[in-house]
Design a protein around this motif. Sequence first.
Motif, short mmCIF file in Angstrom:
data_model
loop_
_atom_site.label_atom_id
_atom_site.label_comp_id
_atom_site.label_asym_id
_atom_site.label_seq_id
_atom_site.Cartn_x
_atom_site.Cartn_y
_atom_site.Cartn_z
N UNK A 1 0.81 -1.19 0.06
CA UNK A 1 -0.12 0.01 0.04
C UNK A 1 0.86 1.35 0.09
N UNK A 2 0.28 2.27 -0.63
CA UNK A 2 1.03 3.62 -0.93
C UNK A 2 1.59 4.19 0.32
N UNK A 3 0.58 4.24 1.44
CA UNK A 3 1.18 4.96 2.71
C UNK A 3 2.23 4.12 3.49
N UNK A 4 2.56 2.92 3.05
CA UNK A 4 3.60 2.30 3.88
C UNK A 4 4.96 1.90 2.91
N UNK A 5 4.90 2.87 1.86
CA UNK A 5 6.14 2.71 0.78
C UNK A 5 7.06 4.00 1.16
N UNK A 6 8.29 3.66 0.88
CA UNK A 6 9.42 4.65 0.88
C UNK A 6 9.84 4.68 -0.74
N UNK A 7 9.75 5.88 -1.06
CA UNK A 7 10.08 6.25 -2.62
C UNK A 7 11.14 7.21 -2.52
N UNK B 1 7.28 4.56 -10.02
CA UNK B 1 7.08 4.25 -8.76
C UNK B 1 8.17 3.23 -8.19
N UNK B 2 8.82 3.82 -7.34
CA UNK B 2 10.01 3.25 -6.71
C UNK B 2 9.46 3.59 -5.16
N UNK C 1 7.29 -0.67 4.15
CA UNK C 1 7.72 -0.54 5.82
C UNK C 1 7.27 -1.75 6.29
N UNK C 2 8.30 -2.70 7.00
CA UNK C 2 7.93 -3.65 7.42
C UNK C 2 7.75 -3.61 9.11
N UNK C 3 6.71 -4.48 9.51
CA UNK C 3 6.52 -4.53 10.86
C UNK C 3 6.85 -5.91 11.27
#
Length: 187
Positions: free
Chosen positions: A79-85, A179-180, A184-186
């Motif tokens: 999901x976009x909100x958990x991504x680092x670009x 899209x790079x 975010x891993x939990x």
Amino acid sequence: ILAADAAGFARLMTADDQGTVAALDAARAVFRRLVAEHQGRIIDMAGDSVLAVFETAGGAVAAALEVQEELAELVADVPEERCMRFRIGVHLGDVIEKPDGTVYGDGVNIAARLQTLADPGGIAVSESIRTAVKGRQHGAGFEDLGEQQVRNIADPVRAWRVHPGGATSFGSSSLAPMSSMLPLQRD
């Protein structure tokens, strides 16, 4: 010179500091490997940034394209909100290198300013890079962003957005950025 940083890093750290650090470590591994594969050398990785120098302009652009492509593949279903670009800027210019390997100069400063012009997941390059690789960088197209007045650089810098696929545009358009993203891993 290649300068990169993670867009929205502070927001990601606030939401999930451990996951953000894990995503940053994964991204740094990709940068290290691909910079080395293209005859580059990592100079610094302070905070969420990456600074590298290359033997050739083509090597810097090829590394930037492959980094963005590989980072995008890592998170195809995240999901976009958990991504680092990452945003990447590339410039061909003089640098001053100290014996400890650190570099300074307008070349570094312009690469860093170009990075701020890149979309998250994208690449921006200077006119000198585009001229050096034009017609020889397969898989890269260039969109003219025009003359840009950037912070602490006296003369405007002509900037170009790089996009995969080889298409070239000489006017402004609304191309979708690459899209790079890193998840975010939990625990």
